[in-house]
Design a protein around this motif. Sequence first.
Motif, PDB file in Angstrom:
ATOM      1  N   ILE A   1       0.841  -1.202   0.000  1.00 61.76           N
ATOM      2  CA  ILE A   1       0.000   0.000   0.000  1.00 61.76           C
ATOM      3  C   ILE A   1       0.873   1.247   0.000  1.00 61.76           C
ATOM      4  O   ILE A   1       0.596   2.213  -0.725  1.00 61.76           O
ATOM      5  CB  ILE A   1      -0.946   0.001   1.218  1.00 61.76           C
ATOM      6  N   ALA A   2       1.925   1.233   0.798  1.00 64.56           N
ATOM      7  CA  ALA A   2       2.832   2.379   0.854  1.00 64.56           C
ATOM      8  C   ALA A   2       3.438   2.655  -0.511  1.00 64.56           C
ATOM      9  O   ALA A   2       3.527   3.807  -0.953  1.00 64.56           O
ATOM     10  CB  ALA A   2       3.929   2.120   1.886  1.00 64.56           C
ATOM     11  N   SER A   3       3.837   1.584  -1.205  1.00 65.87           N
ATOM     12  CA  SER A   3       4.418   1.730  -2.535  1.00 65.87           C
ATOM     13  C   SER A   3       3.393   2.267  -3.525  1.00 65.87           C
ATOM     14  O   SER A   3       3.690   3.129  -4.355  1.00 65.87           O
ATOM     15  CB  SER A   3       4.961   0.386  -3.016  1.00 65.87           C
ATOM     16  N   ARG A   4       2.165   1.777  -3.436  1.00 64.14           N
ATOM     17  CA  ARG A   4       1.109   2.190  -4.364  1.00 64.14           C
ATOM     18  C   ARG A   4       0.735   3.664  -4.177  1.00 64.14           C
ATOM     19  O   ARG A   4       0.488   4.377  -5.149  1.00 64.14           O
ATOM     20  CB  ARG A   4      -0.126   1.318  -4.139  1.00 64.14           C
ATOM     21  N   LEU A   5       0.721   4.117  -2.919  1.00 62.84           N
ATOM     22  CA  LEU A   5       0.275   5.484  -2.630  1.00 62.84           C
ATOM     23  C   LEU A   5       1.435   6.469  -2.452  1.00 62.84           C
ATOM     24  O   LEU A   5       1.207   7.646  -2.194  1.00 62.84           O
ATOM     25  CB  LEU A   5      -0.594   5.493  -1.367  1.00 62.84           C
ATOM     26  N   TYR A   6       2.671   5.967  -2.554  1.00 68.62           N
ATOM     27  CA  TYR A   6       3.862   6.807  -2.406  1.00 68.62           C
ATOM     28  C   TYR A   6       3.898   7.500  -1.045  1.00 68.62           C
ATOM     29  O   TYR A   6       4.162   8.701  -0.939  1.00 68.62           O
ATOM     30  CB  TYR A   6       3.930   7.859  -3.533  1.00 68.62           C
ATOM     31  N   ILE A   7       3.607   6.716  -0.006  1.00 67.17           N
ATOM     32  CA  ILE A   7       3.693   7.228   1.357  1.00 67.17           C
ATOM     33  C   ILE A   7       4.481   6.228   2.195  1.00 67.17           C
ATOM     34  O   ILE A   7       4.774   5.121   1.752  1.00 67.17           O
ATOM     35  CB  ILE A   7       2.292   7.448   1.974  1.00 67.17           C
ATOM     36  N   GLY A   8       4.836   6.608   3.412  1.00 64.09           N
ATOM     37  CA  GLY A   8       5.620   5.739   4.271  1.00 64.09           C
ATOM     38  C   GLY A   8       4.793   4.603   4.856  1.00 64.09           C
ATOM     39  O   GLY A   8       3.569   4.726   5.024  1.00 64.09           O
ATOM     40  N   GLU A   9       5.461   3.500   5.167  1.00 63.01           N
ATOM     41  CA  GLU A   9       4.755   2.345   5.725  1.00 63.01           C
ATOM     42  C   GLU A   9       4.160   2.667   7.092  1.00 63.01           C
ATOM     43  O   GLU A   9       3.077   2.195   7.439  1.00 63.01           O
ATOM     44  CB  GLU A   9       5.712   1.151   5.823  1.00 63.01           C
ATOM     45  N   ALA A  10       4.871   3.488   7.880  1.00 70.22           N
ATOM     46  CA  ALA A  10       4.348   3.892   9.186  1.00 70.22           C
ATOM     47  C   ALA A  10       3.059   4.694   9.030  1.00 70.22           C
ATOM     48  O   ALA A  10       2.123   4.563   9.831  1.00 70.22           O
ATOM     49  CB  ALA A  10       5.390   4.708   9.949  1.00 70.22           C
ATOM     50  N   THR A  11       3.012   5.513   7.986  1.00 68.27           N
ATOM     51  CA  THR A  11       1.800   6.293   7.714  1.00 68.27           C
ATOM     52  C   THR A  11       0.644   5.370   7.350  1.00 68.27           C
ATOM     53  O   THR A  11      -0.498   5.592   7.765  1.00 68.27           O
ATOM     54  CB  THR A  11       2.056   7.295   6.566  1.00 68.27           C
TER      55      THR A  11
END
Length: 221
Positions: free
Chosen positions: A181-191
Amino acid sequence: MSGTAIRVLLVDDHAVMRAGFRMILEAQDDIVVVGEAADGEAAVVAASTLQPDVICMDVQMPGAGGLEATQRIVADPMISAAVVIVTTFDRDDYLFQALNAGASGFLLKNAGPEDLVTAVRVAAAGDALLAPEVTRRVIERFTETAEAPAAPAPDPLAHDLTEREREVLKLVAEALSNAEIASRLYIGEATVKTHVSNVLQKLGTRDRVAAVVYAHRHGLA
Protein backbone atom coordinates in the motif's frame (compact mmCIF):
# COMPACT_ATOMS: atom_id res chain seq x y z
CA MET A 1 4.70 -5.80 21.17
CA SER A 2 6.34 -6.13 24.61
CA GLY A 3 9.96 -4.97 24.82
CA THR A 4 12.33 -5.59 21.95
CA ALA A 5 11.61 -9.27 21.34
CA ILE A 6 8.32 -10.81 20.22
CA ARG A 7 7.00 -12.94 23.09
CA VAL A 8 5.41 -16.18 21.86
CA LEU A 9 3.26 -18.79 23.59
CA LEU A 10 3.12 -22.23 21.94
CA VAL A 11 -0.09 -24.26 22.31
CA ASP A 12 -0.14 -27.83 20.98
CA ASP A 13 -0.89 -31.18 22.58
CA HIS A 14 2.16 -32.76 20.92
CA ALA A 15 5.39 -32.04 22.80
CA VAL A 16 7.48 -32.82 19.73
CA MET A 17 5.62 -30.21 17.69
CA ARG A 18 6.09 -27.60 20.41
CA ALA A 19 9.79 -28.43 20.59
CA GLY A 20 10.14 -28.03 16.83
CA PHE A 21 8.36 -24.69 16.82
CA ARG A 22 10.48 -23.49 19.75
CA MET A 23 13.68 -24.41 17.94
CA ILE A 24 12.60 -22.59 14.77
CA LEU A 25 11.42 -19.45 16.54
CA GLU A 26 14.20 -19.10 19.08
CA ALA A 27 16.78 -19.25 16.29
CA GLN A 28 15.60 -15.72 15.51
CA ASP A 29 17.11 -12.75 17.32
CA ASP A 30 13.78 -10.95 17.64
CA ILE A 31 11.61 -13.82 18.96
CA VAL A 32 11.49 -15.51 22.36
CA VAL A 33 9.20 -18.36 23.42
CA VAL A 34 7.91 -17.48 26.88
CA GLY A 35 5.79 -20.55 27.51
CA GLU A 36 3.98 -23.66 26.30
CA ALA A 37 0.57 -25.22 26.85
CA ALA A 38 -0.83 -28.62 25.87
CA ASP A 39 -4.53 -27.78 25.76
CA GLY A 40 -6.93 -24.86 25.40
CA GLU A 41 -7.64 -24.45 29.10
CA ALA A 42 -3.94 -24.21 29.92
CA ALA A 43 -3.53 -21.80 27.00
CA VAL A 44 -6.05 -19.36 28.47
CA VAL A 45 -4.28 -19.43 31.84
CA ALA A 46 -0.84 -19.05 30.24
CA ALA A 47 -2.01 -16.18 28.04
CA SER A 48 -3.25 -14.33 31.10
CA THR A 49 -0.18 -14.90 33.25
CA LEU A 50 2.58 -14.65 30.62
CA GLN A 51 1.07 -11.88 28.46
CA PRO A 52 2.64 -13.02 25.16
CA ASP A 53 2.51 -10.91 22.01
CA VAL A 54 1.61 -13.87 19.78
CA ILE A 55 0.04 -17.27 20.49
CA CYS A 56 0.60 -20.13 18.05
CA MET A 57 -2.55 -22.19 18.64
CA ASP A 58 -3.37 -25.73 17.53
CA VAL A 59 -7.03 -26.56 16.82
CA GLN A 60 -7.60 -30.17 17.82
CA MET A 61 -6.56 -30.77 21.43
CA PRO A 62 -8.00 -32.71 24.39
CA GLY A 63 -10.56 -30.81 26.45
CA ALA A 64 -10.96 -27.19 25.42
CA GLY A 65 -9.81 -26.96 21.81
CA GLY A 66 -7.93 -24.17 20.13
CA LEU A 67 -11.00 -22.42 18.72
CA GLU A 68 -12.69 -22.18 22.11
CA ALA A 69 -9.45 -21.03 23.71
CA THR A 70 -8.97 -18.40 21.00
CA GLN A 71 -12.45 -17.02 21.57
CA ARG A 72 -11.88 -16.75 25.32
CA ILE A 73 -8.46 -15.16 24.92
CA VAL A 74 -9.61 -12.57 22.38
CA ALA A 75 -12.63 -11.71 24.52
CA ASP A 76 -10.47 -11.06 27.59
CA PRO A 77 -9.67 -7.31 27.73
CA MET A 78 -6.64 -8.03 29.88
CA ILE A 79 -4.97 -10.11 27.13
CA SER A 80 -3.63 -8.32 24.04
CA ALA A 81 -2.00 -11.28 22.28
CA ALA A 82 -2.63 -12.00 18.60
CA VAL A 83 -3.59 -15.63 17.97
CA VAL A 84 -2.27 -17.51 14.95
CA ILE A 85 -4.01 -20.83 14.33
CA VAL A 86 -1.47 -23.49 13.31
CA THR A 87 -3.19 -26.66 12.16
CA THR A 88 -2.65 -29.79 10.09
CA PHE A 89 -6.05 -29.44 8.44
CA ASP A 90 -6.69 -27.05 5.56
CA ARG A 91 -10.43 -26.90 6.18
CA ASP A 92 -12.67 -23.94 5.47
CA ASP A 93 -14.75 -24.64 8.57
CA TYR A 94 -11.62 -24.32 10.75
CA LEU A 95 -10.57 -21.18 8.90
CA PHE A 96 -13.88 -19.37 9.32
CA GLN A 97 -14.46 -20.58 12.86
CA ALA A 98 -10.96 -19.36 13.74
CA LEU A 99 -11.58 -15.93 12.24
CA ASN A 100 -14.98 -15.72 13.91
CA ALA A 101 -13.31 -16.59 17.19
CA GLY A 102 -10.96 -13.65 16.69
CA ALA A 103 -7.79 -15.30 15.40
CA SER A 104 -5.35 -13.04 13.58
CA GLY A 105 -3.89 -15.67 11.27
CA PHE A 106 -4.20 -19.19 9.90
CA LEU A 107 -1.16 -21.32 9.08
CA LEU A 108 -0.77 -24.97 8.08
CA LYS A 109 1.76 -27.13 9.90
CA ASN A 110 3.29 -28.23 6.60
CA ALA A 111 4.37 -24.64 5.93
CA GLY A 112 8.09 -23.97 5.90
CA PRO A 113 9.99 -22.73 8.96
CA GLU A 114 10.31 -19.31 7.37
CA ASP A 115 6.50 -19.14 7.04
CA LEU A 116 6.09 -19.74 10.79
CA VAL A 117 8.62 -17.01 11.58
CA THR A 118 6.95 -14.62 9.17
CA ALA A 119 3.50 -15.38 10.61
CA VAL A 120 4.68 -14.56 14.12
CA ARG A 121 6.32 -11.32 13.04
CA VAL A 122 3.36 -10.24 10.96
CA ALA A 123 0.89 -11.09 13.73
CA ALA A 124 2.93 -9.12 16.23
CA ALA A 125 2.75 -6.14 13.88
CA GLY A 126 -1.04 -6.43 13.67
CA ASP A 127 -0.83 -7.42 10.02
CA ALA A 128 -1.48 -11.17 10.16
CA LEU A 129 -4.56 -11.42 7.98
CA LEU A 130 -3.00 -10.09 4.81
CA ALA A 131 -2.33 -13.49 3.26
CA PRO A 132 -4.12 -13.10 -0.10
CA GLU A 133 -5.43 -16.67 -0.16
CA VAL A 134 -7.04 -16.21 3.27
CA THR A 135 -8.54 -12.84 2.40
CA ARG A 136 -9.87 -14.17 -0.91
CA ARG A 137 -11.53 -17.13 0.77
CA VAL A 138 -13.18 -14.89 3.35
CA ILE A 139 -14.51 -12.58 0.64
CA GLU A 140 -15.69 -15.55 -1.43
CA ARG A 141 -17.53 -17.02 1.55
CA PHE A 142 -19.13 -13.65 2.27
CA THR A 143 -20.17 -13.32 -1.37
CA GLU A 144 -21.71 -16.80 -1.37
CA THR A 145 -23.65 -16.43 1.87
CA ALA A 146 -24.62 -12.77 2.00
CA GLU A 147 -27.56 -11.21 0.27
CA ALA A 148 -26.49 -9.34 -2.84
CA PRO A 149 -28.39 -6.06 -3.14
CA ALA A 150 -28.09 -4.27 -6.49
CA ALA A 151 -26.56 -1.24 -4.79
CA PRO A 152 -25.11 -1.71 -1.28
CA ALA A 153 -26.36 1.01 1.05
CA PRO A 154 -23.58 3.33 2.22
CA ASP A 155 -22.89 3.04 5.91
CA PRO A 156 -22.98 6.21 8.03
CA LEU A 157 -19.67 5.28 9.66
CA ALA A 158 -17.97 5.55 6.27
CA HIS A 159 -18.57 9.29 6.25
CA ASP A 160 -16.01 9.60 9.05
CA LEU A 161 -13.26 8.27 6.79
CA THR A 162 -10.94 10.73 5.11
CA GLU A 163 -10.27 10.41 1.39
CA ARG A 164 -6.86 8.88 2.11
CA GLU A 165 -8.37 6.40 4.58
CA ARG A 166 -10.87 5.33 1.91
CA GLU A 167 -7.99 4.74 -0.51
CA VAL A 168 -6.17 2.66 2.09
CA LEU A 169 -9.30 0.63 2.86
CA LYS A 170 -9.81 -0.16 -0.83
CA LEU A 171 -6.23 -1.46 -1.07
CA VAL A 172 -6.61 -3.47 2.13
CA ALA A 173 -9.68 -5.03 0.49
CA GLU A 174 -7.43 -6.06 -2.41
CA ALA A 175 -5.29 -8.01 0.11
CA LEU A 176 -2.30 -5.67 -0.21
CA SER A 177 0.20 -5.54 2.63
CA ASN A 178 1.19 -2.30 4.35
CA ALA A 179 4.41 -2.22 2.33
CA GLU A 180 2.51 -2.71 -0.93
CA ILE A 181 0.00 0.00 0.00
CA ALA A 182 2.83 2.38 0.85
CA SER A 183 4.42 1.73 -2.54
CA ARG A 184 1.11 2.19 -4.36
CA LEU A 185 0.27 5.48 -2.63
CA TYR A 186 3.86 6.81 -2.41
CA ILE A 187 3.69 7.23 1.36
CA GLY A 188 5.62 5.74 4.27
CA GLU A 189 4.76 2.35 5.73
CA ALA A 190 4.35 3.89 9.19
CA THR A 191 1.80 6.29 7.71
CA VAL A 192 -0.10 3.35 6.23
CA LYS A 193 -0.20 1.66 9.65
CA THR A 194 -1.66 4.83 11.12
CA HIS A 195 -4.32 5.03 8.41
CA VAL A 196 -5.23 1.34 8.84
CA SER A 197 -5.51 1.80 12.60
CA ASN A 198 -7.77 4.82 12.10
CA VAL A 199 -9.95 2.92 9.62
CA LEU A 200 -10.42 -0.01 12.02
CA GLN A 201 -11.27 2.34 14.85
CA LYS A 202 -13.75 4.41 12.85
CA LEU A 203 -15.51 1.38 11.37
CA GLY A 204 -15.55 -0.46 14.67
CA THR A 205 -13.83 -3.52 13.18
CA ARG A 206 -11.31 -5.53 15.19
CA ASP A 207 -9.01 -6.60 12.36
CA ARG A 208 -8.24 -6.31 8.66
CA VAL A 209 -10.41 -9.18 7.47
CA ALA A 210 -13.40 -7.72 9.31
CA ALA A 211 -12.65 -4.40 7.60
CA VAL A 212 -12.49 -6.14 4.20
CA VAL A 213 -15.87 -7.80 4.71
CA TYR A 214 -17.29 -4.50 5.98
CA ALA A 215 -15.99 -2.68 2.93
CA HIS A 216 -17.58 -5.16 0.53
CA ARG A 217 -20.85 -5.24 2.45
CA HIS A 218 -21.22 -1.46 2.32
CA GLY A 219 -19.89 -0.82 -1.17
CA LEU A 220 -16.64 0.80 -0.02
CA ALA A 221 -14.39 -1.52 -2.02
